[in-house]
Write a protein that holds these residues in place. Structure first.
Motif, mmCIF file in Angstrom:
data_model
loop_
_atom_site.group_PDB
_atom_site.id
_atom_site.type_symbol
_atom_site.label_atom_id
_atom_site.label_comp_id
_atom_site.label_asym_id
_atom_site.label_seq_id
_atom_site.Cartn_x
_atom_site.Cartn_y
_atom_site.Cartn_z
ATOM 1 N N ILE A 116 41.949 22.525 19.698
ATOM 2 C CA ILE A 116 43.255 22.194 19.123
ATOM 3 C C ILE A 116 44.015 23.466 18.773
ATOM 4 N N GLY A 117 43.297 24.457 18.217
ATOM 5 C CA GLY A 117 43.948 25.718 17.867
ATOM 6 C C GLY A 117 44.531 26.417 19.082
ATOM 7 N N ASN A 148 53.977 23.623 26.356
ATOM 8 C CA ASN A 148 53.672 22.424 25.574
ATOM 9 C C ASN A 148 52.361 21.796 26.030
ATOM 10 N N GLN A 149 51.415 21.675 25.088
ATOM 11 C CA GLN A 149 50.113 21.088 25.391
ATOM 12 C C GLN A 149 49.972 19.659 24.846
ATOM 13 N N ALA A 150 50.976 19.202 24.103
ATOM 14 C CA ALA A 150 50.916 17.862 23.520
ATOM 15 C C ALA A 150 51.056 16.768 24.572
ATOM 16 N N LYS A 151 51.542 17.121 25.730
ATOM 17 C CA LYS A 151 51.735 16.121 26.789
ATOM 18 C C LYS A 151 50.437 15.760 27.492
ATOM 19 N N TYR A 152 49.388 16.524 27.236
ATOM 20 C CA TYR A 152 48.095 16.252 27.874
ATOM 21 C C TYR A 152 47.248 15.339 26.983
ATOM 22 N N PHE A 153 46.627 14.328 27.578
ATOM 23 C CA PHE A 153 45.813 13.394 26.802
ATOM 24 C C PHE A 153 44.572 14.069 26.228
ATOM 25 N N GLN A 154 44.119 15.161 26.894
ATOM 26 C CA GLN A 154 42.938 15.866 26.404
ATOM 27 C C GLN A 154 43.146 16.423 24.995
ATOM 28 N N THR A 155 44.364 16.843 24.700
ATOM 29 C CA THR A 155 44.661 17.379 23.371
ATOM 30 C C THR A 155 44.406 16.339 22.298
ATOM 31 N N TRP A 156 44.817 15.105 22.553
ATOM 32 C CA TRP A 156 44.673 14.037 21.561
ATOM 33 C C TRP A 156 43.227 13.556 21.465
ATOM 34 N N ILE A 157 42.480 13.645 22.554
ATOM 35 C CA ILE A 157 41.054 13.312 22.486
ATOM 36 C C ILE A 157 40.324 14.308 21.594
#
Length: 345
Positions: free
Chosen positions: A193-194, A205-214
């Motif tokens: 996340i960091g 922007n990395q928020a568009k990737y589902f991996q970030t939220w996992i």
């Protein structure tokens, strides 16, 4: 560069002070909450209504944020060893505020943990450069790390559902083991996340990737589990023992998880690997010394029929006299009642 390292050093020192203090503040809050309801070690959650416990939580959060920011300004080789200072802060404050005496052998155990952890970090390889959250996802889904994750989760489940109900109140390694194993997964998720936040601030922007939220969901789940069992450990055992053992095991599992996931030791020399092994053995030695010097904790009364009255001992003398001796708390009896009975009438 020197100014950047100095900022990281100061932030790491501040982090250690806040995290070490949080152990003491949270335990005082747990004690206050335990007076008016079930203790955390018995599954109670009354501490959530205790303001002092939340002060301890806020202190820990501030320390963790400072530690996170320290990694931005300074390399891990500088920041990570300074985390051991939280042990000293916790032990000193517990000695004066909680009246938990730190014995000389306990001091030696703390020193061994600090030295071993320092050796591990000083000989650790440099951190690899990551360019996207997708690259971290590939590292996290490689067979070796998936096997580690499955083993960690299985170990945690066994400790939670089998060992904790049976041995959690008497064996400190149960609660600390859960925190440490789950904590290694927490660090890997938080690190992902960091990196995602850093890349986003840099313009990608990395928020568009589902991996970030996992990674975010995994981190939240692991953090909640860690805090729950860390509270149980603090409420059950001596803080001067919980803090260094938790640090030693948490550091060991985290380094192991990082080595598997990021392949930190690929291409390392034999001398560095040997130094890492020596550091790990030193940490284990310190943990053993600390565990052996732990003062025995007062057992909780779980049997409602346990007699609370003083012990009474009966002795039949050879001359036919029956002696009744009342013994309170192992002290000498204040009186002796002699009852004579004629057995030959």
């Amino acid at each position: 560069m020197y100014s950047s390292n100095l900022k990281g050093f100061i932030l790491a020192m501040v982090s250690s002070a806040f995290i070490g203090s949080s152990f003491i503040i949270k335990k005082k809050g747990l004690r206050k909450a335990g007076v008016n309801g079930p203790r955390a070690s018995s599954g109670g959650y009354g501490y959530l209504l205790e303001p002092l416990w939340w002060v301890g939580m806020l202190t820990m959060i501030i320390g963790e944020i400072a530690n996170f920011v320290a990694y931005i300004y300074a390399p891990a080789v500088l920041v990570t060893p300074l985390g051991a200072l939280s042990i000293i802060v916790s032990a000193v404050l517990a000695h004066f505020m909680l009246k938990e005496k730190l014995q000389k052998m306990g001091m030696l155990g703390c020193l061994l943990c600090i030295v071993g952890s320092t050796v591990i970090v000083l000989h650790a390889p440099e951190e690899r450069s990551i360019s996207s959250i997708e690259e971290i996802w590939e590292l996290a889904t490689q067979p070796a790390f998936l096997l580690y994750t499955a083993s960690a989760v299985a170990t945690a489940l066994v400790l939670i559902f089998y060992c904790a109900p049976r041995y959690g109140q008497t064996n400190i390694m149960v609660y600390i083991g859960i925190c440490s194993v789950i904590g290694s997964l927490t660090v890997m998720s938080i690190k992902a996340i960091g990196i995602a936040i850093k890349l986003t601030l840099e313009g990608t922007n990395q928020a568009k990737y589902f991996q970030t939220w996992i990674f975010a969901m995994v981190a939240i789940t692991c953090i909640i589990t860690q805090l729950n069992y860390l509270n149980m450990a603090l409420d059950t055992f001596n803080t001067t023992i919980v803090s260094p053992i938790y640090y030693a095991l948490f550091t060991s599992f985290t380094i192991l998880a990082s080595a598997i996931m990021f392949k930190d030791y690929s291409g390392q020399s034999a001398s560095n690997i040997a130094s890492e092994l020596c550091g790990f053995i030193t940490v284990l030695s310190g943990t053993t010394v600390l565990h052996s010097t732990r003062d025995p904790d007062t057992p909780l009364i779980t049997d409602l029929y346990t007699p609370l009255s003083p012990k009474v001992s009966w002795y039949i003398q050879g001359n036919g006299e029956l002696w009744k001796q009342k013994d309170e708390d192992g002290s000498s009896p204040s009186f002796i009642t002699i009852l004579r009975q004629d057995y030959f009438k």
